[in-house]
Design a protein around this motif. Structure first.
Motif, PDB file in Angstrom:
ATOM      1  N   ILE A 404       0.857  -1.184   0.000  1.00 39.48           N
ATOM      2  CA  ILE A 404       0.000   0.000   0.000  1.00 39.48           C
ATOM      3  C   ILE A 404       0.894   1.235   0.000  1.00 39.48           C
ATOM      4  CG2 ILE A 404      -1.763   1.297   1.266  1.00 39.48           C
ATOM      5  CD1 ILE A 404      -2.675  -1.309   2.513  1.00 39.48           C
ATOM      6  N   GLU A 405       0.605   2.163  -0.892  1.00 38.20           N
ATOM      7  CA  GLU A 405       1.292   3.453  -0.902  1.00 38.20           C
ATOM      8  C   GLU A 405       0.287   4.540  -0.565  1.00 38.20           C
ATOM      9  OE1 GLU A 405       4.638   2.377  -4.331  1.00 38.20           O
ATOM     10  OE2 GLU A 405       3.282   4.081  -4.637  1.00 38.20           O
ATOM     11  N   VAL A 522      -3.380   2.390  -3.851  1.00 35.85           N
ATOM     12  CA  VAL A 522      -2.934   3.763  -3.600  1.00 35.85           C
ATOM     13  C   VAL A 522      -3.971   4.429  -2.702  1.00 35.85           C
ATOM     14  CG1 VAL A 522      -2.636   6.045  -4.622  1.00 35.85           C
ATOM     15  CG2 VAL A 522      -1.582   4.066  -5.688  1.00 35.85           C
ATOM     16  N   VAL A 523      -3.505   4.935  -1.569  1.00 32.83           N
ATOM     17  CA  VAL A 523      -4.371   5.645  -0.630  1.00 32.83           C
ATOM     18  C   VAL A 523      -3.964   7.113  -0.635  1.00 32.83           C
ATOM     19  CG1 VAL A 523      -5.149   5.825   1.767  1.00 32.83           C
ATOM     20  CG2 VAL A 523      -4.562   3.592   0.812  1.00 32.83           C
ATOM     21  N   VAL A 531      -9.315  11.787  -4.570  1.00 32.12           N
ATOM     22  CA  VAL A 531      -9.388  10.443  -5.146  1.00 32.12           C
ATOM     23  C   VAL A 531      -9.580  10.526  -6.651  1.00 32.12           C
ATOM     24  CG1 VAL A 531     -10.753   8.324  -5.214  1.00 32.12           C
ATOM     25  CG2 VAL A 531     -10.233   9.389  -3.028  1.00 32.12           C
ATOM     26  N   ALA A 532     -10.454  11.423  -7.101  1.00 31.94           N
ATOM     27  CA  ALA A 532     -10.692  11.586  -8.542  1.00 31.94           C
ATOM     28  C   ALA A 532      -9.420  12.036  -9.254  1.00 31.94           C
ATOM     29  CB  ALA A 532     -11.822  12.583  -8.768  1.00 31.94           C
ATOM     30  N   ALA A 533      -8.660  12.932  -8.625  1.00 29.66           N
ATOM     31  CA  ALA A 533      -7.417  13.407  -9.244  1.00 29.66           C
ATOM     32  C   ALA A 533      -6.405  12.275  -9.363  1.00 29.66           C
ATOM     33  CB  ALA A 533      -6.832  14.553  -8.412  1.00 29.66           C
ATOM     34  N   ALA A 534      -6.280  11.441  -8.343  1.00 32.37           N
ATOM     35  CA  ALA A 534      -5.343  10.321  -8.403  1.00 32.37           C
ATOM     36  C   ALA A 534      -5.752   9.312  -9.470  1.00 32.37           C
ATOM     37  CB  ALA A 534      -5.272   9.639  -7.031  1.00 32.37           C
ATOM     38  N   VAL A 548      -7.447   2.562  -6.138  1.00 32.31           N
ATOM     39  CA  VAL A 548      -7.281   3.871  -5.506  1.00 32.31           C
ATOM     40  C   VAL A 548      -8.413   4.067  -4.499  1.00 32.31           C
ATOM     41  CG1 VAL A 548      -7.183   6.367  -5.844  1.00 32.31           C
ATOM     42  CG2 VAL A 548      -6.200   4.847  -7.559  1.00 32.31           C
ATOM     43  N   CYS A 549      -8.074   4.634  -3.363  1.00 32.69           N
ATOM     44  CA  CYS A 549      -9.094   5.041  -2.400  1.00 32.69           C
ATOM     45  C   CYS A 549      -8.563   6.229  -1.617  1.00 32.69           C
ATOM     46  CB  CYS A 549      -9.484   3.899  -1.467  1.00 32.69           C
ATOM     47  SG  CYS A 549      -8.257   3.505  -0.195  1.00 32.69           S
TER      48      CYS A 549
END
Length: 704
Positions: A404-405, A522-523, A531-534, A548-549
């Motif tokens: 997890i990053e 990816v947290v 979250v949307a940007a990631a 992603v979360c």
């Protein structure tokens, strides 16, 4: 799951007076007990729109099937009844501190004909005087062994006492004068009780009287040439002083007080209590609790006070209780404590002096207790495995996210914008793979754009590594290096543990490759926008196999891309606990880097802009001229006199100093006087900025 509207009482049925209420589930079990100054107003808060309730409160009202209440006359009665019901029903949604029955006390059984000194645990008994609690039973035994020289009180069990009385022979302690042997009538019951009372007085902190009395007896024995008796009294005094040294003086005014400190996060809280009697720390205890309900620090303090003094009376409740935050309202709690003690009790927050310093010590103990609790919880393999499985199930992942990053953005009102990347593998930190970023794509404050930039740069580097090693299937040339200039291994002063790195994750020279290993999850620290940007950054790079979360700090909600509603993990979920640890570590690492950059920026000076001028030669210049002001007024020939400075470098220095804006005058903050005689020394990179104007005011902005 029950609909709260199905059991909501009519507003007119609920009295507008103090009282205690109970929520019950469908099986009639009490799940929550609370008190209120106005039952009508308090209960109305539970039956509003569920979307407006805290997640934990929402879980409670949907679990309940009915609510009932009891009217009382005063808020103090409500406090007493609330405590009684919590003890009786043990409701699952109330704050419950772990029971402290395991803590040993030094007890003197004054309710017996021949009082006995012993170690006791469990519920306190009427007529028994308690001292402590102690961290270990051996600490009690060491203290008692020293005091028995002076106060030879009975310590044997009832069976040993009866056997000695039957045979007419005392136990070993009676023969070595560490027991007055009431079992064989060497001392009368009255004299033995008086001895036990003196023992209790000494343990309660009234030590000076006995020391002075023994010293006087020792001097009298010496004057009468009874040297053996004087030597024994001397040894008794030494034993008492040694026992006193085990509890150092922390408050000089012989204060009797309890100090309570609280360390907390969103899910748990640790409470530490120091018992100070006669100015000395006589006992310490601590609890850790799950925050099942949404409570303030003041409410946690109130629950701790109930736990501490709910069954105490008299001197067991000290006349002063120091806390980090006051319950709201404080008057009923103060009145309740006074009722338990039978005299006034001061409940307050220490503001200055020795008491505030001791409270800081108690607070550090609470923080360490919470950290130790979290470390023990995180180190359990079964717990970590369950946490990863719960995260996979909640996010709909095919397998547990073993790597997890987590990413966080930090800045101070848009200045020094940085980001952090922390890595957890199998639920444990991998500090050797932490990375940090400077935001370079734009200026100003925009957490969403910053998150997009950081994710893009990190995964461009990942794609570039795959391309370089031949792992990239398409042969696509990823754009940019994604992370030049600012990223590096963790440099926050924490050493990473030994890493086992496979050959596929090493460079040709054997060093570990940066950004070479992709995470399964990816947290990001934030909600829907972050979250949307990631996710957009990953989509733009064509990466579709990384989940992603985001974890929003206020309500601990887990957001996933493309969803309008968050995923709410149960409060007791180990998965939520792990996500919280990951997020908090990313926040810590980002804040550390941001503060380092800010400090460096405020220490920057005009010499820092001179190309090729290193730290050694800057130090030599300042040492030679004494200050930047004198260096600025020097000629090129004078600058050349400094060892290691040639003419070209001297010219560059002169031009840089001439172009730099002159420093503002220093100001004496005490008098307001402008200091003009010398410009401040700039060794270590300082720029000679004014004493006041050049120092950042932490209160002007908030770090994020």
């Amino acid at each position: 799951m029950a609909d709260p509207s199905s059991y909501r009482p009519r507003p007119g049925d609920v009295p507008d007076s103090p009282g205690v209420y109970r929520f019950r589930d469908e099986h009639r079990r009490v799940i929550y007990v609370g008190k209120a100054k106005s039952l009508r107003q308090r209960l109305a808060n539970y039956f509003q729109d569920l979307a407006n309730l805290h997640p934990r409160t929402r879980t409670m009202v949907t679990t309940a099937a009915s609510v009932e209440w009891t009217v009382v006359s005063t808020e103090v009665e409500a406090l007493q009844l609330e405590y009684s019901w919590i003890k009786e029903y043990d409701p699952r949604f109330n704050v419950k501190y772990r029971d402290d029955k395991s803590y040993p006390y030094l007890a003197v059984t004054m309710n017996e004909r021949f009082p006995r000194v012993q170690v006791m645990r469990g519920h306190k008994k009427k007529g028994v005087r308690y001292f402590g609690p102690y961290g270990h039973a051996w600490a009690i035994r060491d203290t008692v062994d020293l005091l028995l020289r002076v106060f030879p009180v009975r310590t044997c069990s009832a069976g040993v006492f009866k056997n000695a009385a039957r045979t007419g022979r005392p136990c070993l302690l009676g023969y070595i004068d560490k027991c007055s042997a009431p079992c064989v009538d060497r001392i009368t019951p009255e004299d033995h009780r008086e001895l036990a009372e003196e023992f209790c007085d000494f343990m309660a902190g009234r030590t000076g009287t006995y020391l002075r009395r023994l010293e006087k007896q020792m001097m009298e024995a010496a004057e009468e040439m009874e040297y053996e008796r004087a030597a024994r009294l001397r040894d008794d005094i030494g034993a008492l002083k040694k026992a006193m040294e085990k509890n150092a003086v922390v408050l000089a005014d012989a204060t009797d007080a309890d100090l309570i400190a609280v360390a907390e996060d969103e899910l748990e809280a640790a409470v530490q209590i120091f018992h100070v009697r006669g100015g000395r720390v006589r006992g310490q205890r601590g609890w850790v609790t799950d925050k099942v309900e949404d409570v303030t620090t003041g409410a946690l303090v109130e629950h701790a006070l109930q736990q501490l003094y709910g069954e105490e009376s008299g001197d067991a409740v000290p006349k002063e209780v120091l806390v980090p935050a006051l319950p709201e309202p404080v008057e009923p709690v103060q009145e309740w404590l006074a009722g338990r003690r039978g005299a006034n009790v001061s409940l307050r927050i220490p503001q200055r002096g020795d008491k505030k310093a001791l409270m800081e010590t108690v607070q550090r103990n609470a923080q360490q207790s919470l950290a130790l609790h979290k470390t023990r919880r995180a180190s359990d393999l079964t717990t970590r495995s369950r946490a990863l499985e719960e995260i996979a199930e909640a996010l709909g992942l095919d397998s547990a996210p073993l790597r997890i990053e987590c990413y966080d953005i930090s800045h101070l009102q848009g200045d020094d914008v940085v980001a952090s990347m922390v890595v957890f593998e199998d639920g444990l930190q991998r500090k050797g793979e932490y990375r940090r970023f400077q935001i370079k794509g734009f200026a100003g404050q925009d957490d969403v754009r910053s998150m997009h930039e950081v994710i893009s740069r990190r995964f461009r580097r990942y794609l570039a590594e795959k391309e370089r090693t031949g792992e990239w299937a398409d042969g696509t040339d990823p754009a940019g290096d994604g992370g030049t200039g600012a990223e590096g291994a963790a440099t926050d002063g924490t050493l990473a543990g030994p890493e086992v790195i496979t050959d596929s994750l090493k460079d040709d020279d054997g060093r570990p490759r940066k950004f070479a290993y992709p995470p399964q999850l990816v947290v990001v620290d934030g909600g829907q926008p972050q979250v949307a940007a990631a996710q957009r950054a990953l989509d733009e790079l064509g990466i579709d196999d990384i989940a992603v979360c985001g974890l929003a700090k206020r309500l601990e909600e887990v957001w996933v891309p493309g969803e309008d509603d968050p995923v709410v993990l149960p409060r007791t979920s180990e998965g939520l606990y792990l996500l919280q640890r990951v997020r908090d570590e990313a926040h810590r690492f980002a804040i550390t880097y941001q503060r380092t950059k800010r400090a460096k920026r405020f220490r920057a000076g005009p010499l820092d802009d001179v190309p090729g001028l290193g730290e050694t030669r800057k130090q030599a210049l300042i040492k030679h001229f004494g200050s930047v002001k004198k260096l600025r007024s020097a000629t090129i020939e004078q600058i050349q006199e400094v060892p290691g400075i040639g003419r070209k470098t001297a010219e560059t220095i002169a031009v840089a100093l001439a172009q730099a804006a002159p420093a503002a005058p220093a100001v004496n903050t005490a008098t307001g006087e402008i200091i003009e005689d010398e410009e401040p020394d700039t060794t270590g990179g300082s720029s000679g900025e004014p004493v006041t104007a050049g120092v950042p005011d932490e209160r002007r902005g908030q770090e994020t």
